[in-house]
Design a protein around this motif. Structure first.
Motif, PDB file in Angstrom:
ATOM      1  N   ALA A 113      22.489 -49.863   4.369  1.00 17.92           N
ATOM      2  CA  ALA A 113      22.932 -50.621   5.554  1.00 17.92           C
ATOM      3  C   ALA A 113      21.978 -50.421   6.729  1.00 17.92           C
ATOM      4  N   ALA A 114      21.300 -49.268   6.776  1.00 17.89           N
ATOM      5  CA  ALA A 114      20.398 -48.980   7.893  1.00 17.89           C
ATOM      6  C   ALA A 114      19.228 -49.966   7.955  1.00 17.89           C
ATOM      7  N   PRO A 115      18.437 -50.126   6.880  1.00 22.03           N
ATOM      8  CA  PRO A 115      17.347 -51.099   6.958  1.00 22.03           C
ATOM      9  C   PRO A 115      17.837 -52.545   7.098  1.00 22.03           C
ATOM     10  N   VAL A 116      19.006 -52.861   6.517  1.00 22.27           N
ATOM     11  CA  VAL A 116      19.550 -54.218   6.661  1.00 22.27           C
ATOM     12  C   VAL A 116      19.870 -54.516   8.124  1.00 22.27           C
ATOM     13  N   LEU A 117      20.540 -53.579   8.791  1.00 21.27           N
ATOM     14  CA  LEU A 117      20.863 -53.762  10.208  1.00 21.27           C
ATOM     15  C   LEU A 117      19.603 -53.791  11.063  1.00 21.27           C
TER      16      LEU A 117
END
Length: 452
Positions: free
Chosen positions: A116-120
């Protein structure tokens, strides 16, 4: 015109120039700190499972996402800027950039929330790109369309000056935290510049709210001559103008990313430079740009031939850009600093005049959309891909020569396209009557010589 009226107009123009400068400085600071963080730390924070050059390449890909979104911002805000006014859009774009940059500063890393970190990160970077995509054209126009007669290129340079000042502040902020231990730098240090953006945005909003709408836009609204669909009209009527504008912007955008993103990563990973050493080198180059860049607008204003001025600015870069990479490759701190600083001079002179020259080729009712589309498409296709292509060429060939060749190609593309662009009609309603279509100014009626 009375003396009081003239003084009032000059005060209004100066306020518009200052507002453009401060707002664009903040927006570019937000955009540049991402590039620096991508080169130094994002591979470790958001892509820890991808090691070495591959992780760097993916981090640069997220950097490019902001450029990918910029044409959308240029289209959306260009539409409203050409229909409703320049000032309204500039307030919205400044808020978008400030909020998204602050959110990156508090975004958990891969170790905390996983994929979720790189997606956000990518999603927030897209919002950043949309905001900057609408910001640049509005800043240029709010300054140049307020300019006194004959000074539109000079006043357009107020907005352009925000880029090197924002870049300098970005470099200073990372230089200040670069001496932290690696663990502290990766865990929290890199977040400080992103969080500082919130305070800067408040200052920018206070200044920008006091700037009046541009006279050209007010005239279009009063005369009810605003374009209904600016994008459709400009793509149908002037596709060649857009193509030339995209090419003309190239080295004005990409040179910064050759130095501040690609070379920063290359020098600190493949060569023996430390983070703080190369950031200091970039700081000297940025200060050089801040000091030298305004003279580009002065040259373009004073030289009788804009085409000659462009050649004077850009041709030295064909030699100095390769020299920069060669001197960096020596690993010598002093030589690298000299190479980067000297190579900065030609493209920063050109960048100062670029906004005014580009704006003058579009009629007022399509100008926001036109210049935004040129600049932001160039950012997506050529500027933002610079570190990705540079890293790919270096990975593939193992030699910096391929990167040098690519840099020279971009300089020549910019030169050729701008020379062709200057042969198009001049629509600068506040200019000096140089609407010859060939970038030439008519000789003065008094018979006196034109300053060069």
């Amino acid at each position: 015109m009375s003396a009081n009226t003239a003084r009032q107009q000059n005060r209004t123009a100066n306020r518009a120039g200052l507002g453009a400068f401060i707002g664009s400085t903040i927006e570019w600071f937000d955009f540049y700190i991402y590039g620096t963080a991508a080169a130094l730390v994002f591979d470790k924070v958001f892509f820890p499972e991808l090691e070495g050059p591959v992780g760097t390449l993916v981090a640069f890909a997220t950097f490019w996402v902001g450029f990918l979104a910029r044409p959308l911002g240029g289209i959306v805000f260009g539409h409203f800027g050409d229909r409703l006014g320049r000032k309204k859009t500039l307030v919205i774009t400044l808020l978008m950039m400030g909020i998204s940059t602050t959110l990156i500063g508090v975004l958990p890393g891969y170790a905390t929330i996983g994929v979720a970190a790189p997606v956000l990160l990518v999603l927030i970077r897209m919002v950043q790109g949309i905001g900057l995509g609408g910001e640049w054209g509005g800043s240029v126009l709010i300054a140049s369309e307020h300019a006194p007669k004959g000074k539109s290129i000079l006043y357009g340079a107020f907005a352009q000056q925000g880029s090197p000042v924002g870049n300098t502040l970005s470099t200073l902020s990372f230089l200040a935290i670069s001496r932290l231990p690696d663990e502290a730098f990766v865990s929290w240090g890199w977040r400080v510049p992103f969080l500082a953006s919130a305070a800067l945005v408040l200052v920018g909003l206070l200044v920008r709210m006091k700037v009046a709408e541009s006279p050209a836009m007010e005239g279009l609204i009063k005369a009810k001559k605003v374009a209904k669909l600016p994008l459709t009209e400009i793509l149908r009527g002037s596709p060649g103008l857009i193509a030339l504008g995209v090419g003309a912007c190239t080295i004005g955008l990409s040179a910064t990313y050759f130095k501040g993103t690609f070379a920063l990563s290359w020098a600190t990973s493949a060569l023996d430079f430390t983070r703080s050493d190369f950031l200091t080198i970039l700081l000297v180059a940025n200060i050089t740009q801040v000091l030298v860049q305004p003279f580009g607008a002065v040259l373009a204003t004073r030289m009788r031939s804009l085409s000659r001025a462009v050649c004077f600015m850009l041709l030295p870069e064909v030699v100095l850009m390769p020299l920069m990479f060669v001197l960096i490759s020596t690993g010598n701190y002093g030589l690298a600093m000299a190479g980067v600083a000297v190579a900065t001079v030609p493209h920063c002179l050109y960048y100062a005049a670029l906004a005014g020259m580009l704006a003058s080729r579009f009629p007022a009712h399509l100008r926001y959309t036109g210049i935004s589309l040129c600049y932001q498409l160039c950012g997506t296709l050529l500027g933002g891909t610079t570190p990705i292509i540079g890293q790919f060429l270096l990975n593939r060939t193992g030699s910096i020569a391929a990167v040098i060749g690519y840099a020279v190609l971009q300089v020549l593309l910019s030169l050729g396209c701008m020379l062709l662009l200057l042969r198009r009609p001049d629509h600068d309603e506040r200019g000096t009557g140089r609407g010859t279509g060939h970038g030439e100014r008519p000789a003065p009626r008094t018979g006196t010589a034109v300053a060069v």
